[in-house]
Design a protein around this motif. Sequence first.
Motif, PDB file in Angstrom:
ATOM      1  N   ALA A  51     -65.250  28.951  49.315  1.00  0.00           N
ATOM      2  CA  ALA A  51     -64.856  29.485  50.617  1.00  0.00           C
ATOM      3  C   ALA A  51     -63.534  28.836  50.984  1.00  0.00           C
ATOM      4  CB  ALA A  51     -65.916  29.171  51.667  1.00  0.00           C
ATOM      5  N   VAL A  52     -62.610  29.645  51.438  1.00  0.00           N
ATOM      6  CA  VAL A  52     -61.276  29.134  51.753  1.00  0.00           C
ATOM      7  C   VAL A  52     -60.959  29.430  53.207  1.00  0.00           C
ATOM      8  CG1 VAL A  52     -60.451  29.425  49.407  1.00  0.00           C
ATOM      9  CG2 VAL A  52     -60.154  31.267  51.038  1.00  0.00           C
ATOM     10  N   GLY A  53     -60.095  28.570  53.758  1.00  0.00           N
ATOM     11  CA  GLY A  53     -59.669  28.776  55.138  1.00  0.00           C
ATOM     12  C   GLY A  53     -58.665  29.902  55.250  1.00  0.00           C
ATOM     13  N   TYR A  54     -58.341  30.197  56.485  1.00  0.00           N
ATOM     14  CA  TYR A  54     -57.430  31.327  56.706  1.00  0.00           C
ATOM     15  C   TYR A  54     -56.078  31.120  56.034  1.00  0.00           C
ATOM     16  CZ  TYR A  54     -60.651  33.009  60.299  1.00  0.00           C
ATOM     17  OH  TYR A  54     -61.730  33.495  60.954  1.00  0.00           O
ATOM     18  N   ALA A  55     -55.567  29.903  56.044  1.00  0.00           N
ATOM     19  CA  ALA A  55     -54.213  29.662  55.528  1.00  0.00           C
ATOM     20  C   ALA A  55     -54.135  29.793  54.014  1.00  0.00           C
ATOM     21  CB  ALA A  55     -53.736  28.270  55.942  1.00  0.00           C
ATOM     22  N   VAL A  89     -49.248  30.164  57.995  1.00  0.00           N
ATOM     23  CA  VAL A  89     -49.696  31.551  58.092  1.00  0.00           C
ATOM     24  C   VAL A  89     -50.348  31.750  59.450  1.00  0.00           C
ATOM     25  CG1 VAL A  89     -51.210  33.304  57.108  1.00  0.00           C
ATOM     26  CG2 VAL A  89     -50.037  31.696  55.612  1.00  0.00           C
ATOM     27  N   VAL A 129     -52.912  32.585  49.282  1.00  0.00           N
ATOM     28  CA  VAL A 129     -52.637  31.783  48.082  1.00  0.00           C
ATOM     29  C   VAL A 129     -53.770  31.927  47.076  1.00  0.00           C
ATOM     30  CG1 VAL A 129     -52.173  29.444  47.268  1.00  0.00           C
ATOM     31  CG2 VAL A 129     -51.287  30.182  49.466  1.00  0.00           C
ATOM     32  N   ARG A 149     -55.797  20.349  58.633  1.00  0.00           N
ATOM     33  CA  ARG A 149     -56.535  21.375  59.342  1.00  0.00           C
ATOM     34  C   ARG A 149     -57.493  22.066  58.384  1.00  0.00           C
ATOM     35  NH1 ARG A 149     -50.902  23.586  60.718  1.00  0.00           N
ATOM     36  NH2 ARG A 149     -51.940  25.619  60.813  1.00  0.00           N
ATOM     37  N   ASN A 150     -58.629  22.416  58.933  1.00  0.00           N
ATOM     38  CA  ASN A 150     -59.655  23.012  58.076  1.00  0.00           C
ATOM     39  C   ASN A 150     -59.253  24.388  57.548  1.00  0.00           C
ATOM     40  OD1 ASN A 150     -61.151  20.787  58.545  1.00  0.00           O
ATOM     41  ND2 ASN A 150     -62.963  21.855  59.337  1.00  0.00           N
ATOM     42  N   GLU A 151     -58.287  25.010  58.206  1.00  0.00           N
ATOM     43  CA  GLU A 151     -57.886  26.314  57.684  1.00  0.00           C
ATOM     44  C   GLU A 151     -57.115  26.196  56.378  1.00  0.00           C
ATOM     45  OE1 GLU A 151     -54.142  26.479  60.807  1.00  0.00           O
ATOM     46  OE2 GLU A 151     -55.464  28.193  60.575  1.00  0.00           O
ATOM     47  N   TYR A 152     -56.677  24.979  56.044  1.00  0.00           N
ATOM     48  CA  TYR A 152     -56.058  24.728  54.746  1.00  0.00           C
ATOM     49  C   TYR A 152     -57.066  24.146  53.748  1.00  0.00           C
ATOM     50  CZ  TYR A 152     -51.258  25.696  56.138  1.00  0.00           C
ATOM     51  OH  TYR A 152     -50.116  26.323  56.540  1.00  0.00           O
ATOM     52  N   TYR A 172     -50.985  25.904  43.836  1.00  0.00           N
ATOM     53  CA  TYR A 172     -50.328  25.427  45.059  1.00  0.00           C
ATOM     54  C   TYR A 172     -48.867  25.085  44.778  1.00  0.00           C
ATOM     55  CZ  TYR A 172     -54.975  25.058  47.157  1.00  0.00           C
ATOM     56  OH  TYR A 172     -56.218  25.340  47.647  1.00  0.00           O
ATOM     57  N   LEU A 199     -66.497  24.793  56.620  1.00  0.00           N
ATOM     58  CA  LEU A 199     -65.098  24.806  57.049  1.00  0.00           C
ATOM     59  C   LEU A 199     -64.974  24.947  58.563  1.00  0.00           C
ATOM     60  CD1 LEU A 199     -63.326  27.014  54.327  1.00  0.00           C
ATOM     61  CD2 LEU A 199     -62.959  24.577  54.781  1.00  0.00           C
ATOM     62  N   SER A 242     -52.939  33.565  61.351  1.00  0.00           N
ATOM     63  CA  SER A 242     -54.150  34.292  60.963  1.00  0.00           C
ATOM     64  C   SER A 242     -54.932  34.708  62.212  1.00  0.00           C
ATOM     65  CB  SER A 242     -55.033  33.414  60.073  1.00  0.00           C
ATOM     66  OG  SER A 242     -55.358  32.213  60.765  1.00  0.00           O
ATOM     67  N   GLU A 293     -55.910  32.113  52.285  1.00  0.00           N
ATOM     68  CA  GLU A 293     -56.402  33.410  51.813  1.00  0.00           C
ATOM     69  C   GLU A 293     -55.365  34.145  50.973  1.00  0.00           C
ATOM     70  OE1 GLU A 293     -57.762  35.638  55.140  1.00  0.00           O
ATOM     71  OE2 GLU A 293     -59.617  34.505  55.354  1.00  0.00           O
ATOM     72  N   HIS A 300     -46.873  28.224  44.783  1.00  0.00           N
ATOM     73  CA  HIS A 300     -46.673  28.858  46.081  1.00  0.00           C
ATOM     74  C   HIS A 300     -45.975  27.934  47.079  1.00  0.00           C
ATOM     75  CE1 HIS A 300     -49.712  31.613  44.470  1.00  0.00           C
ATOM     76  NE2 HIS A 300     -49.262  32.485  45.360  1.00  0.00           N
ATOM     77  N   MET A 336     -45.344  21.843  50.048  1.00  0.00           N
ATOM     78  CA  MET A 336     -45.810  22.333  51.344  1.00  0.00           C
ATOM     79  C   MET A 336     -46.031  23.842  51.255  1.00  0.00           C
ATOM     80  SD  MET A 336     -45.854  19.506  52.944  1.00  0.00           S
ATOM     81  CE  MET A 336     -46.162  20.032  54.625  1.00  0.00           C
ATOM     82  N   LEU A 337     -47.229  24.243  51.631  1.00  0.00           N
ATOM     83  CA  LEU A 337     -47.539  25.678  51.644  1.00  0.00           C
ATOM     84  C   LEU A 337     -47.020  26.296  52.935  1.00  0.00           C
ATOM     85  CD1 LEU A 337     -51.170  25.606  50.233  1.00  0.00           C
ATOM     86  CD2 LEU A 337     -49.065  26.197  49.041  1.00  0.00           C
ATOM     87  N   GLY A 349     -64.858  33.469  55.925  1.00  0.00           N
ATOM     88  CA  GLY A 349     -65.773  33.775  54.829  1.00  0.00           C
ATOM     89  C   GLY A 349     -65.095  34.312  53.594  1.00  0.00           C
ATOM     90  N   ALA A 350     -63.772  34.158  53.518  1.00  0.00           N
ATOM     91  CA  ALA A 350     -63.091  34.607  52.294  1.00  0.00           C
ATOM     92  C   ALA A 350     -63.467  33.691  51.139  1.00  0.00           C
ATOM     93  CB  ALA A 350     -61.583  34.591  52.506  1.00  0.00           C
ATOM     94  N   GLY A 351     -63.778  34.273  50.023  1.00  0.00           N
ATOM     95  CA  GLY A 351     -64.154  33.449  48.874  1.00  0.00           C
ATOM     96  C   GLY A 351     -64.726  34.295  47.758  1.00  0.00           C
ATOM     97  N   PHE A 352     -65.393  33.599  46.858  1.00  0.00           N
ATOM     98  CA  PHE A 352     -65.963  34.277  45.695  1.00  0.00           C
ATOM     99  C   PHE A 352     -67.148  33.453  45.217  1.00  0.00           C
ATOM    100  CE2 PHE A 352     -66.337  35.102  41.154  1.00  0.00           C
ATOM    101  CZ  PHE A 352     -66.348  36.483  41.144  1.00  0.00           C
ATOM    102  N   PHE A 374     -61.866  28.523  61.543  1.00  0.00           N
ATOM    103  CA  PHE A 374     -60.972  28.127  60.448  1.00  0.00           C
ATOM    104  C   PHE A 374     -61.162  28.971  59.196  1.00  0.00           C
ATOM    105  CE2 PHE A 374     -61.993  24.318  62.968  1.00  0.00           C
ATOM    106  CZ  PHE A 374     -60.741  24.065  63.476  1.00  0.00           C
ATOM    107  N   SER A 375     -62.276  29.606  59.074  1.00  0.00           N
ATOM    108  CA  SER A 375     -62.535  30.402  57.878  1.00  0.00           C
ATOM    109  C   SER A 375     -63.311  31.649  58.264  1.00  0.00           C
ATOM    110  CB  SER A 375     -63.316  29.590  56.836  1.00  0.00           C
ATOM    111  OG  SER A 375     -63.692  30.401  55.755  1.00  0.00           O
ATOM    112  N   GLN A 429     -51.009  19.231  53.019  1.00  0.00           N
ATOM    113  CA  GLN A 429     -51.665  20.120  53.972  1.00  0.00           C
ATOM    114  C   GLN A 429     -53.103  20.433  53.583  1.00  0.00           C
ATOM    115  OE1 GLN A 429     -48.429  22.939  53.138  1.00  0.00           O
ATOM    116  NE2 GLN A 429     -48.431  23.333  55.361  1.00  0.00           N
TER     117      GLN A 429
END
Lengths: 391, 219
Positions: free
Chosen positions: B125-129, A371, B133, B106-109, B170, B93, A373, B131, B173, A367-368, A384-387, A381-382, B69
Motif C-alpha cells: 500500500a502506498v501513500g498518495y505521493a 504531488v 512513482v 509524511r505518511n503520504e510518502y 526513486y 498509513l 493529491s 502513486e 524519478h 528528492m521526489l 488504498g493504492a497498491g497491489f 495519507f493513502s 522524504q
Amino acid sequence: MSRHPYDPPVPSALVLTMGLLLAVFHPLATAQDLEDADLTLPEWDASEWRQQAIEAAPPLAGGLLPSLGEAAAAPATVNDELQLRFQDAPPQFDIEALSAQLSDGRAIPWFAAVDDAPAAASATQSEPALAIELRDLTPEAVETILQWPKNDPLVDPTAELSEMEADELRRFLGYHATQARLPLRAIVTGKNHQLKDPAALTAITSAETNQLGGKPAALLIYPMGEPWRARLFLPPTALHAVSQPFLREAVEDCVAAARRTTRVESQLHDYLVQLSVRLFWIEKHLPPVVQSASPEPIEIAPPLAEVGSGDERPATVTFVPWNFLVTQWRTALAWVIGLLAAAGILMWAISVRRRSRARHLRTHVWMLPEVDSTPRLGGAFSGGAGFQTSW
Amino acid sequence: MKCPHCQSLLAANTARCPGCGFCEQALSSYLGDQWVRLERLTDRAHALPMADSQRLLHQMDAFERQFPQVFLAIYIGSLPPLLNPVELGMWLLNHGAFSTHQFAKRNEYGMVCTLDPAAQRFGFAVGYALEKVLPEPTLERISLEMKEHLAQGHLAAALEGLLARLERIYRRHGQPQSAQLEEAILPGRAGNPRDFGLTPLRQGHQSKAPTETSSPHHS
C-alpha cells in the motif's frame, strides 16, 4: 566361230591385248573400289584440327594476336573466358573496356593463348626440381638483372623465353602497369635456379630497381616450370593493406592457375594473369593516393608470400592453429599484452566508476516531486493504492 | 485506481467505493481509529532471523538517507481474517506513527509492505505521493521478483530485493541534491541509538553541562 562378212575386221592382236588388260587390271580395280568404299572420310578431333589450324595459319602481328585456330577455339567473348576462369573476380572489372583503351585498339590475346593442350614444340611440365639440383643464380645473371632496363616489366636474364613469348608477356605486363596502381615486374629464371644470396636478393628487391612508371611495383621471381617456388614481393603499402590469409590465398590461386596446364610458358602466363587479377583486388584495399610535392622513397618489403623457398616439392599450405603462435610470436605477444592492457584499463575504469558512484550516493540525496493529491475513500495519507498477490 | 477491497475502479475523489461501499471509516470501525506506533520492520511472525533483521534495518537506514522524504515499513504477521494486505497497509498509513529517523516524514510518502507467511500472501500500500512513482504495473513487477524468493523461503532476500528495486525507481524519478556535510562525512552513521537497542535517557537523567557558577575553577 564363223565371222560375218560385213563385220568390221577386228585385229586379233588388239583383242588379245584388251583381253589381257582386262584380265590383269579388272581384279585390281575391283579391289581399289572396294577399298575406296570401305575407307571413311578423314576424321579429326577438335584439338587436332585446332592444332593444324594454328600451325597452318600465318601468325598475326608477330604472333601476338590470336590466330585462326585460337580464334576458332577461343570463347566467344572476353568476358566468357573470364567468367569461366575467374568466377570469383570482381564484377566491376570490365576487361573489355580496359582492352578497348589500348592504343592499337586491339584486344590483348593473353587469355586466348591459354591452352591446356600441350604443344609439341614447347617444354612440358616435369617433376619438381630436387633440392640438390637447385643452384644459385650466377653473379653474372644477378648483374644482368640489376642492369636490366628499369622500364621493362619482364626480366629474363637467362633467356628462358622465346622472343615472341617475351613480347607477349611484356605487352601484358605493360598493359597491367598502365591500368593498375600496383604494377608487376617479373624476373624469369631457369627451372633449377634459385636466389638465396641475401645481398643479391636485397639488391634485386630494392625500391630503386622495382618501379614502373614512377609507381612502386610488385616483384615476382619466377623459376620456369616451378610455379610453386615463385616468390612474390609487395610494397609495404600493399603488404599492410590486406591480411596474410588474403595474400596466402592469392598466391595459392596463382599456383593453382599455373598448374592447370603443362606448358611451362602457359604456366607462367596463367600465373601472371591470375596475379594481375589479384593485384587489382589488393589495389582496392590500398589507401587513396595523396599527391605530395616530394615523393618519398618507397622500400620494398621483405618476402611476403613465399610459396616455395627452394623446396623440391610443391609447397602445400596447411593451417595449424598453433602455428600462428609459433611463427608470429611477436604478433601474438603484442596481442596478449594489448588484451591484458585493455582488461586492466577496463577494470580500472569500472573501479573508478564504482567509487565515483559510491561517492555520489554518499553525498547526494534524491528528492521526489511534490504531488497535490485528492483524498480518496476517506484516507488522509493513502487511498488504498497498491497491489497484492500470493506465492 | 482500484478499490483495495473489491478491485472496482474508483474515481479520484471517491469517498466510498460504489461497488462494495468500502471506505476508511469501515476500516476504522474494524481496526479502530486511534494512532498506532509501528517500527519500520515489524516481524510478528518471527519469520526473520536476527542477522537478517539487522542487515535489513541497515539497508533501510541507507535507503532513508538517500531518500529523505520516503520510508518503507514492513509488517510480517498473520492478518485478520477479513482484511487483505492492501487494506491493512492503507489503515497503517492512515493511522501509523512510524519510527523513522525523521518523524517529519509524511505518511503520504510511505509504503507499507504486508506479508502473511501463514496465508502465503503479501501486498503493498502506498501513500498518495507515491502513486505516480509506483503505479500498479510497477508494483506487480516488484511482486513478481519477490515471489521468486518467497517461493524458495528466502524472505530476507525478497525484502532486500524490494529495497534495491525501490532505490532504483526513486532515483530515476527523483532529483539529486547535495547532502548535508555531516551526512557526507559520516556515511555509516546509523542515526538513531534505538536501532542498536539503546534508549536515550530522559532529559532529567542527562548530565548537565557545567555552568559558569558551578564551575569550581571559575573565578
